[in-house]
Design a protein around this motif. Structure first.
Motif, PDB file in Angstrom:
ATOM      1  N   LEU A  70       0.833  -1.197   0.000  1.00 51.39           N
ATOM      2  CA  LEU A  70       0.000   0.000   0.000  1.00 51.39           C
ATOM      3  C   LEU A  70       0.874   1.255   0.000  1.00 51.39           C
ATOM      4  N   ALA A  71       1.946   1.197   0.759  1.00 50.13           N
ATOM      5  CA  ALA A  71       2.844   2.353   0.823  1.00 50.13           C
ATOM      6  C   ALA A  71       3.390   2.670  -0.559  1.00 50.13           C
ATOM      7  N   ALA A  72       3.810   1.642  -1.290  1.00 46.99           N
ATOM      8  CA  ALA A  72       4.375   1.875  -2.623  1.00 46.99           C
ATOM      9  C   ALA A  72       3.300   2.354  -3.590  1.00 46.99           C
ATOM     10  N   ALA A  73       2.070   1.812  -3.443  1.00 46.27           N
ATOM     11  CA  ALA A  73       0.997   2.167  -4.373  1.00 46.27           C
ATOM     12  C   ALA A  73       0.527   3.603  -4.163  1.00 46.27           C
ATOM     13  N   LEU A  74       0.440   4.037  -2.892  1.00 49.34           N
ATOM     14  CA  LEU A  74      -0.093   5.374  -2.620  1.00 49.34           C
ATOM     15  C   LEU A  74       0.974   6.469  -2.713  1.00 49.34           C
ATOM     16  N   ASN A  75       2.245   6.038  -2.669  1.00 47.97           N
ATOM     17  CA  ASN A  75       3.329   7.010  -2.608  1.00 47.97           C
ATOM     18  C   ASN A  75       3.269   8.074  -3.709  1.00 47.97           C
ATOM     19  N   PRO A  76       3.060   7.686  -4.996  1.00 49.71           N
ATOM     20  CA  PRO A  76       3.037   8.731  -6.037  1.00 49.71           C
ATOM     21  C   PRO A  76       1.964   9.785  -5.785  1.00 49.71           C
ATOM     22  N   PHE A  77       0.773   9.358  -5.357  1.00 53.11           N
ATOM     23  CA  PHE A  77      -0.303  10.333  -5.100  1.00 53.11           C
ATOM     24  C   PHE A  77       0.112  11.309  -4.015  1.00 53.11           C
ATOM     25  N   ILE A  78       0.634  10.724  -2.924  1.00 51.19           N
ATOM     26  CA  ILE A  78       0.998  11.568  -1.783  1.00 51.19           C
ATOM     27  C   ILE A  78       2.092  12.552  -2.185  1.00 51.19           C
ATOM     28  N   GLN A  79       3.091  12.050  -2.931  1.00 50.98           N
ATOM     29  CA  GLN A  79       4.209  12.918  -3.271  1.00 50.98           C
ATOM     30  C   GLN A  79       3.783  14.071  -4.184  1.00 50.98           C
ATOM     31  N   VAL A  80       2.807  13.815  -5.066  1.00 53.95           N
ATOM     32  CA  VAL A  80       2.363  14.887  -5.968  1.00 53.95           C
ATOM     33  C   VAL A  80       1.465  15.880  -5.229  1.00 53.95           C
ATOM     34  N   LEU A  81       0.578  15.386  -4.384  1.00 52.29           N
ATOM     35  CA  LEU A  81      -0.410  16.276  -3.767  1.00 52.29           C
ATOM     36  C   LEU A  81       0.165  17.052  -2.580  1.00 52.29           C
ATOM     37  N   ARG A  82       1.155  16.453  -1.900  1.00 50.24           N
ATOM     38  CA  ARG A  82       1.650  17.057  -0.667  1.00 50.24           C
ATOM     39  C   ARG A  82       2.219  18.462  -0.863  1.00 50.24           C
ATOM     40  N   PRO A  83       3.054  18.692  -1.897  1.00 50.94           N
ATOM     41  CA  PRO A  83       3.648  20.038  -1.992  1.00 50.94           C
ATOM     42  C   PRO A  83       2.702  21.114  -2.516  1.00 50.94           C
ATOM     43  N   VAL A  84       1.446  20.773  -2.881  1.00 52.95           N
ATOM     44  CA  VAL A  84       0.529  21.783  -3.419  1.00 52.95           C
ATOM     45  C   VAL A  84       0.116  22.735  -2.308  1.00 52.95           C
ATOM     46  N   SER A  85       0.210  24.035  -2.583  1.00 53.54           N
ATOM     47  CA  SER A  85      -0.243  25.022  -1.595  1.00 53.54           C
ATOM     48  C   SER A  85      -1.728  24.814  -1.326  1.00 53.54           C
ATOM     49  N   PRO A  86      -2.117  24.733  -0.070  1.00 58.11           N
ATOM     50  CA  PRO A  86      -3.529  24.464   0.231  1.00 58.11           C
ATOM     51  C   PRO A  86      -4.465  25.502  -0.376  1.00 58.11           C
ATOM     52  N   LEU A  87      -3.967  26.736  -0.547  1.00 59.29           N
ATOM     53  CA  LEU A  87      -4.858  27.766  -1.085  1.00 59.29           C
ATOM     54  C   LEU A  87      -5.170  27.518  -2.553  1.00 59.29           C
ATOM     55  N   ALA A  88      -4.307  26.738  -3.227  1.00 58.13           N
ATOM     56  CA  ALA A  88      -4.592  26.416  -4.625  1.00 58.13           C
ATOM     57  C   ALA A  88      -5.848  25.567  -4.744  1.00 58.13           C
TER      58      ALA A  88
END
Lengths: 446, 283
Positions: free
Chosen positions: B123-141
């Motif tokens: 699960l960690a490997a499968a979800l990792n790409p999503f988390i890595q892309v979404l995490r740095p997005v500014s919340p205000l975006a």
């Protein structure tokens, strides 16, 4: 004031039961959006088949067709029957959003001065952070009605700048004139627009009279508004701060922020927009188009409250009182003297002179179709509108001149005979009969 | 290695720095405000601010003016004089309410999900790409998207808090859970503890300090973001209050808001720090 308090008590002759002190909710003459709804219903009943109906309409025109049907069907009675709906508003508790500028004066003052309450409405006026927020909250129906820039309902209805076109309407114009070009103090010697190449200007929103007036003004002086200068959309409250920080050289913005720049010694008033187009519209009282049909009595009560407040605000003798009422922290949140200078037209211009311009801002609710047509020509001119539209038809759909006229008649205001008139903008005649010709005659277009 | 300094000496130095800062500010504001006064029409002078009447710009407020205004605001923090005019205590309460709801929802999602990710490498490997892309997005975006889909501005603000506080908690939980010592898990298995019992009695206490660190980062971010979010959507809250006072170009109020936002943020951080201290363990 005397006439305004008396008018609602006058016998209205609508024969519908309503409490004394409230004017009748729907007028008896059956014109305007109400009447249009009846016309359409009857037309659908007579020609149930869509293509036939459209063919007939195309061939003979709506007026001829309705006259023909009127020969056998009592159209007038049908319109009146619908118009004489019960007087009680369908919805009493309303939320209206506003931007804290003097353009919103009638919407705001109707709250502390009791114009909404007089028409049986319990209205909450909510200060909002910017034009995009007003648009989103209004489209999401968090607000029942909203203070918008006059071009915004046109853009929303045409689907320009929003995801999908949503029928929106200008129920009344809030104010006329009342805007100005303010320049930073360091430009006090550069009063000729020809010297403005490279300037950075701010306007409140892309779909605003401010944007179109500034562009027209610059173009008339040979400055290309897209190539020679920069025009940014900046929320009005941020304009003075940006001017002070030297981020912009000037702005065509709403008051009180022109006067506020003078008050704080940051800028001077170069020209009032009234010098450019005397009587131009600026902000609007906007409602969703379907409100006219789904809540006709609420709509009518709201219209009367707004029209009465607008008429009250327009009288010079009331201006000081109005300024005091709206400058408070709950509404504009500005020093009272700034608001008073805007409304009374006796103001410091930032260059050491006291100017006296009593009609610096005016309040006239009538939404002229010709104003909408001019706005549409400018949207087309600067490439916001990328297709040709029937200017007159869109104007009639969005600017509810007949409904506003009816509310004005009820409170005893003179109502113009026609819904279009000639305007003079920057010395150039705008003939509502030939908007395309006007557009073709303008210098610079995209 | 630092040597211990007596508390009073540090406090004295802090106070001296503060006095120097405020004194310098007051002095600069007082001397900068007065521009060579040109004779001016008294009628004109009455229509503009005091500084503009002398040909200058309205200066920064002085610390003494800010202090007076602070006293005025704190004397009656909970008044309500209409929709658009409410006391500063009420505004802070609105902001804390939004942060509280968004943060609680984020914890409800992030901690169980973090557990799953930490316990399952797949699960960690499968979800990792999503988390890595979404995490740095500014919340205000996310704000325009939230406004467009949710169609309610106050829920949108809560959603923005949710989305910004979910990532540190999720990652820290996963990290803490994955890092639990193998021996301890083996001991649990030897004692024939079930999966649920192992998770609650062994992994949770072991990972608690890391999870709390994630929560502490999250609440800090959430408190940063709520001010910006409320400036965008308006209505109520300390961020809206800042916007509103800026509207009135009242810099004294903005300085006060900065001070109060800092104090409340400090208190929130201390609160979670205290909880973290309670679950900490040492080998």
């Amino acid at each position: 004031m005397a006439r305004l308090t008396r008018t609602p008590f006058a016998p209205c002759g609508c024969a519908a039961p309503h409490e004394p002190g409230f004017a009748c909710a729907a007028p008896a003459d059956g014109t305007g959006a109400h009447g249009a709804a009846v016309d359409e219903a009857v037309l659908r009943a007579v020609f149930p088949d869509g293509p036939t109906r459209r063919a007939m309409l195309g061939r003979f025109g709506a007026a001829t067709l309705m006259a023909a049907i009127g020969g056998v069907f009592p159209m007038g009675h049908a319109r009146e029957a619908l118009a004489q709906a019960p007087a009680a508003p369908e919805k009493r508790d309303l939320k209206i959003g506003f931007i804290p500028i003097t353009c919103a004066t009638p919407i705001i003052m109707a709250h502390p001065m009791g114009f909404y309450a007089r028409h049986g409405l319990n209205v909450e006026v909510i200060r909002t952070a910017g034009w995009a927020v007003i648009r989103d909250r209004a489209l999401a129906r968090e607000y029942d009605a909203a203070h918008m820039l006059a071009p915004m309902p046109l853009a929303i209805s045409l689907g320009v700048g929003v995801a999908n076109p949503i029928p929106w309407a200008v129920a009344a114009i809030e104010n006329t004139n009342g805007q100005a070009i303010t320049l930073a103090m360091k430009h006090r010697e550069k009063r000729d627009p020809k010297d403005w190449k490279g300037f950075r200007f701010a306007v409140p929103f892309d779909f605003s009279m401010h944007n179109y007036l500034l562009r027209d003004y610059l173009a008339a002086h040979g400055i290309d508004p897209d190539r020679d200068v920069q025009i940014r959309a900046v929320p009005p409250p941020e304009m003075v701060a940006n001017l002070r920080a030297d981020n912009i050289d000037g702005y065509l913005g709403p008051d009180p922020f022109n006067q506020r720049a003078v008050f704080d010694g940051v800028g001077f008033i170069h020209v009032l927009t009234k010098e450019f187009w005397d009587g131009h519209p600026c902000c609007a009282f906007a409602v969703p188009r379907e409100m006219v049909q789904s809540m006709p009595n609420t709509f009518a009560a709201l219209m009367r409250a707004i029209v009465e407040a607008t008429a009250h605000a327009n009288k010079p003798e009331n201006r000081r009182e109005v300024a005091q009422a709206i400058a408070a922290q709950n509404y504009l949140n500005q020093p009272p003297t700034v608001v008073e200078q805007v409304l009374t037209g006796t103001f410091a211009d930032g260059l050491g002179r006291v100017q006296r311009v009593p009609d610096r801002i005016g309040f006239d609710p009538f939404p002229w179709h010709s104003m909408a047509m001019w706005i549409l020509t400018q949207m087309r001119r600067w490439g916001q509108l990328t297709r040709d539209v029937d200017y007159r038809a869109v104007a009639e759909q969005v600017f509810l001149a007949l409904d506003a006229g009816r509310a004005m008649r009820e409170v005893g205001l003179p109502v113009p005979e026609s819904t279009v008139r000639e305007h003079v903008i920057g010395g150039r005649r705008f003939d509502p009969a030939d908007p395309a010709g006007y557009l073709a005659s303008l210098p610079m277009r995209r | 290695m630092q040597t211990q300094v007596p508390f009073w000496r540090a406090a004295l130095l802090s106070l001296a720095l503060l006095a120097l800062l405020l004194g310098g500010w007051e002095f600069a504001a007082r001397s900068g405000g007065a521009v060579g006064g040109t004779a001016i029409d008294p009628e004109y002078a009455a229509l503009v601010g005091a500084a503009a009447a002398q040909g200058g710009q309205t200066p920064m407020p002085m610390p003494s003016e800010i202090g007076a205004r602070l006293w005025q605001l704190l004397r009656d923090p909970f008044y309500v004089r209409g929709t658009n005019d409410q006391g500063i205590g009420i505004q802070i309460a609105y902001s804390l309410g939004r942060v509280g709801i968004g943060f609680a929802l984020a914890a409800l999602v992030a901690i169980p999900l973090g557990f799953l990710i930490g316990m399952s490498p797949l699960l960690a490997a499968a979800l990792n790409p999503f988390i890595q892309v979404l995490r740095p997005v500014s919340p205000l975006a996310w704000m325009p998207l939230a406004l467009y889909t949710i169609k309610d501005s106050s829920i949108s603000a809560v959603f923005v808090i949710f989305i910004c506080s979910v990532w540190p908690m999720l990652l820290n939980t996963a990290f803490g859970v994955a890092g639990v010592r193998r021996e301890w898990l083996n001991v649990a298995r030897t004692l024939e503890a079930g999966r649920l019992k192992t998770a609650l009695r062994v992994i949770l206490p072991a990972a608690a300090p890391t999870i709390l660190t994630g929560m502490r980062i999250s609440i800090g971010i959430a408190w940063l973001v709520i001010v910006a979010a409320e400036m965008l959507v308006g209505g109520t809250g300390i961020g809206y209050w800042v916007w509103n006072q800026w509207n009135n170009l009242s810099l004294a109020d903005i300085v006060i808001a900065i001070l109060l936002i800092g104090v409340v943020g400090l208190l929130l951080d201390r609160l979670l720090g205290w909880v973290a201290g309670a679950v900490a363990w040492q080998e």
